[in-house]
Design a protein around this motif. Structure first.
Motif, PDB file in Angstrom:
ATOM      1  N   GLY A 127       0.818  -1.220   0.000  1.00 18.09           N
ATOM      2  CA  GLY A 127       0.000   0.000   0.000  1.00 18.09           C
ATOM      3  C   GLY A 127       0.844   1.259   0.000  1.00 18.09           C
ATOM      4  N   PRO A 128       0.481   2.244   0.835  1.00 12.42           N
ATOM      5  CA  PRO A 128       1.186   3.532   0.831  1.00 12.42           C
ATOM      6  C   PRO A 128       2.480   3.536   1.644  1.00 12.42           C
ATOM      7  N   ILE A 129       2.832   2.405   2.279  1.00 11.52           N
ATOM      8  CA  ILE A 129       4.005   2.420   3.176  1.00 11.52           C
ATOM      9  C   ILE A 129       5.300   2.812   2.444  1.00 11.52           C
ATOM     10  N   PRO A 130       5.554   2.301   1.227  1.00  5.90           N
ATOM     11  CA  PRO A 130       6.807   2.711   0.559  1.00  5.90           C
ATOM     12  C   PRO A 130       6.919   4.225   0.382  1.00  5.90           C
ATOM     13  N   GLN A 131       5.812   4.883   0.020  1.00  3.89           N
ATOM     14  CA  GLN A 131       5.821   6.344  -0.147  1.00  3.89           C
ATOM     15  C   GLN A 131       6.081   7.025   1.194  1.00  3.89           C
ATOM     16  N   LEU A 132       5.436   6.502   2.227  1.00  2.51           N
ATOM     17  CA  LEU A 132       5.599   7.096   3.553  1.00  2.51           C
ATOM     18  C   LEU A 132       7.040   6.957   4.027  1.00  2.51           C
ATOM     19  N   LEU A 133       7.643   5.789   3.755  1.00  3.37           N
ATOM     20  CA  LEU A 133       9.049   5.597   4.140  1.00  3.37           C
ATOM     21  C   LEU A 133       9.934   6.623   3.440  1.00  3.37           C
ATOM     22  N   ALA A 134       9.587   6.925   2.188  1.00  5.39           N
ATOM     23  CA  ALA A 134      10.421   7.848   1.403  1.00  5.39           C
ATOM     24  C   ALA A 134      10.338   9.278   1.916  1.00  5.39           C
ATOM     25  N   ILE A 135       9.144   9.694   2.341  1.00  3.42           N
ATOM     26  CA  ILE A 135       8.998  11.116   2.707  1.00  3.42           C
ATOM     27  C   ILE A 135       9.213  11.375   4.197  1.00  3.42           C
ATOM     28  N   ALA A 136       9.358  10.305   4.995  1.00  4.95           N
ATOM     29  CA  ALA A 136       9.480  10.483   6.447  1.00  4.95           C
ATOM     30  C   ALA A 136      10.825  11.090   6.818  1.00  4.95           C
ATOM     31  N   GLU A 137      10.829  11.887   7.896  1.00  4.24           N
ATOM     32  CA  GLU A 137      12.078  12.394   8.457  1.00  4.24           C
ATOM     33  C   GLU A 137      12.816  11.287   9.207  1.00  4.24           C
ATOM     34  N   LYS A 138      12.033  10.356   9.793  1.00  4.69           N
ATOM     35  CA  LYS A 138      12.622   9.330  10.652  1.00  4.69           C
ATOM     36  C   LYS A 138      11.953   7.999  10.335  1.00  4.69           C
TER      37      LYS A 138
END
Ligand code: ADP
Ligand code: ZN
Length: 208
Positions: A127-138
């Motif tokens: 799902g959206p986890i790969p995108q979230l990993l990319a944009i996260a600060e941490k």
């Protein structure tokens, strides 16, 4: 400007099932409550394994229920203007819109904590986890213990009647330890994937 000069950011807690993502999310939420932050917790309504809600409490008596949501837009709708920390569990079940929502919250000064499993039962990004990993600060990627060999587990093993489930099954199928196991790369089994189609010929370059 939201909350004066406060900076927002995104933290992702990811990894295999049983790796302690929910424990870690709740630990961070509890500490935010101790710091007297205004916190809201959301989780996908698909995960009702713990009776539909889970509750966080801090030692000074604050209590908080996780609000079940089915669409990312609900986070945007339900978040209160004064909220300083937003935590979202089981984010792999949410639509891709969650990426824009958490970005907007962070831009407004909110600390956003997102937990979700990074791979589906086939070992593909979830799902959206790969995108979230990319944009996260941490980013923290947690591991469980492989129930077959005892090494570090990174993969979600889906089981049907105790046997590895075929790749053709639905990506989303909520379950606990009766239908999933944490396994390492070696012990992870996905039958019926035609490996001849996908096999990468490692070390097969022709010599000169
Ligand atoms: P997640 O949110 O990542 O699915 P939870 O926070 O719900 O994980 O649960 C983590 C807990 O699961 C661990 O603290 C441990 O007690 C338990 N657990 C069950 N099976 C395993 C396993 N194979 N490896 C590690 N912990 C496990
Ligand atoms: Zn193993």
């Amino acid at each position: 400007m939201y909350h004066g000069a406060q900076y927002g950011w995104i933290e992702v807690v990811s990894g295999v099932m049983f790796s302690g993502k929910s424990e870690e999310l709740l630990r961070r939420v509890r500490r935010s409550l101790i710091a007297r932050k205004k916190v809201q917790v959301f989780k996908s309504h698909l995960d009702d394994r713990y009776g539909g809600v889970f509750q966080v409490s801090s030692h000074d008596g604050q209590r908080l229920d996780a609000v079940p949501i089915s669409k990312s837009v609900q986070v945007a709708e339900l978040v209160r203007p004064e909220t300083e920390v937003v935590a979202i569990d089981e984010a792999q079940f949410l639509d891709d819109g969650i990426v824009d929502v958490v970005n907007a919250l962070a831009d407004r000064g909110v600390r956003v904590i997102v937990a979700g499993t990074d791979m589906d039962f086939r070992g593909q990004p979830f799902g959206p986890i790969p995108q979230l990993l990319a944009i996260a600060e941490k980013v923290d990627k947690l591991h469980a213990i492989c129930v077959v060999c005892g090494d570090l587990a990174t993969r979600n093993q889906r089981l049907i009647d105790g046997k590895p489930a075929p790749a053709e099954g639905p990506t989303i199928q909520v379950g606990g330890s009766e239908s999933y196991e944490a396994r390492c790369r070696r012990c992870h089994e996905v039958p019926a994937v035609d490996r001849s189609q996908t096999e990468i010929p490692i070390g097969a370059a022709e010599g000169h």
